[in-house]
Write an enzyme that holds these catalytic residues in place. Structure first.
Site: not given
Length: 413
Positions: A161, A182, A191-192, A308
């Site tokens: 994000g 990563d 994808l949000q 999250c």
């Protein structure tokens, strides 16, 4: 009565002040050094110019001078190739209200004939001049600053994000080498907010997905993927050679690991973290402000700082914070503005507000204090704490960590 070129030049010289190349060289070393402005054409500038000079072509002088010299009372010395165009340029600035303007006699040719120092700028390609044209118009960036960006190396910890928006704008800005570490793969739930990835790449390694997006945006940069987890036995190898690190991690273990290695390596870390509708941002610049352990000596219990995937996050919040991270990175690379080192910026999306806290180094920090540096030099590093029973939590915005109240020396403003 008509006037000849000689008449016009003579009248212009009578209205302006002229200085020799040797005088300008002496002034450059003084406390009241003038702003040097080269009014030659671009091809002349690229062949060489005075150190520290700003390029404002004579043909664009009236429209661009106030960006390069907003202070009308600052001393200015104009020069051209031989000292003629700069005479007329000085006359123009006088008419525009500039109060302390001089033309250098003999121009750049006279400067070189005196054996004085000059430099040749790195030449951007025609395509680069177009791509980065908006940067080139900014005096604080220009061709010299853009060259710095192209030669810079930035490492992003995470392509999630925070790393997604930061990487996009660093690539667009022309940061020459972008490293991404990563070990995860793209998931539909990413994808949000992780805008560097796309639906058709679900299941693909994030480093590969991010590389495709960044190179599609700017094929002139180099993207290095590190498809691995950041751990103690590889952190020094991975961060070596980078100029700035963007911290987009989501675990305390990784944040502390990164902090300790970056302090020892002397690499600034631009840190951000998010929690639902809130975010925080700062710069950990070794020995120029606190480090992560100064601010968060030990991690809080998991229930006080859920990730999250447990607490959720408004998708735009990491986008905002990631862009602010990119801004801090560019400031550090270009050496402009005031970084957030020693300041913690808190963002509240629901209120649309920012709050700033002033921070200071913890004199007892086991990583960045003077005692810690001396202990490492002696080969007996100070042990770092592993936990605490009752962390001090600074509101929901510090969901990412427990803050050390001793490191805050000014109330929010």
């Amino acid at each position: 009565m008509t006037k000849s070129y000689s008449d016009i030049l003579r009248e212009a010289r009578a209205q302006i002040r002229e200085v020799s190349a040797l005088e300008v060289d002496l002034q450059r070393a003084s406390n009241a050094a003038p702003l040097l402005i080269d009014v030659r054409e671009s091809h002349e500038w690229e062949a060489g110019h005075l150190p520290g000079a700003v390029h404002v072509p004579r043909g664009h002088l009236e429209s661009q001078i106030e960006n390069a010299a907003p202070d009308h009372d600052r001393p200015i010395v104009l020069y051209c190739a031989s000292g003629i165009r700069s005479v007329f340029a000085s006359q123009t600035l006088g008419e525009m209200g500039y109060t302390d303007v001089a033309s250098m006699t003999g121009g750049f040719q006279g400067w070189k004939s005196q054996g004085l120092p000059w430099e040749t700028p790195t030449i951007l390609s025609p395509e680069q001049k177009v791509r980065y044209s908006r940067h080139l118009l900014i005096p604080e960036v220009g061709a010299k600053g853009q060259t710095k960006l192209l030669e810079s190396k930035v490492l992003l910890i995470g392509a999630g994000g925070l790393g997604s928006p930061a990487s996009l704008y660093l690539a667009a800005a022309g940061v020459g080498t972008i490293g991404i570490i990563d070990f995860d793969v793209v998931d539909l739930s990413n994808l949000q907010r992780q805008v560097v990835h796309t639906t058709d790449r679900i299941g693909e390694k994030k480093v590969d997905s991010a590389r495709k997006t960044l190179l599609a945006l700017n094929p002139g940069i180099n993207v290095i993927g590190h498809d691995e987890m950041l751990v103690a036995n590889n952190v020094d190898r991975i961060i070596a050679g980078y100029d700035v690190i963007v911290d987009g991690t989501d675990t305390f273990e990784t944040r502390y690991l990164l902090n300790d290695a970056a302090v020892i390596a002397g690499i600034p870390v631009v840190h951000a973290s998010v929690f639902r509708f809130e975010g925080q941002l700062t710069v950990f610049k070794p020995y120029d402000g606190p480090c992560y352990r100064c601010l968060y000596p030990t991690p809080p219990p998991p229930e006080l700082a859920p990730g999250c995937s447990v607490a959720g996050v408004l998708g735009v919040v990491p986008g905002i914070m990631g862009l602010l991270q990119a801004n801090e990175v560019l400031k550090l690379l270009l050496g402009i503005g005031e970084s957030l080192a020693g300041r913690l910026l808190l963002f509240d999306a629901l209120e649309g507000s920012f709050t700033e806290l002033k921070l200071r180094r913890d004199p007892t920090c086991p990583v960045c204090s003077d005692a810690a540096v001396a202990a490492r030099a002696a080969g007996v590093p100070i042990a770092v704490p592993e936990g605490q029973d009752a962390p001090f939590v600074l509101g929901a915005a510090v969901g990412p960590g427990s803050i050390n109240p001793a490191s805050v020396n000014q109330a929010p403003r």
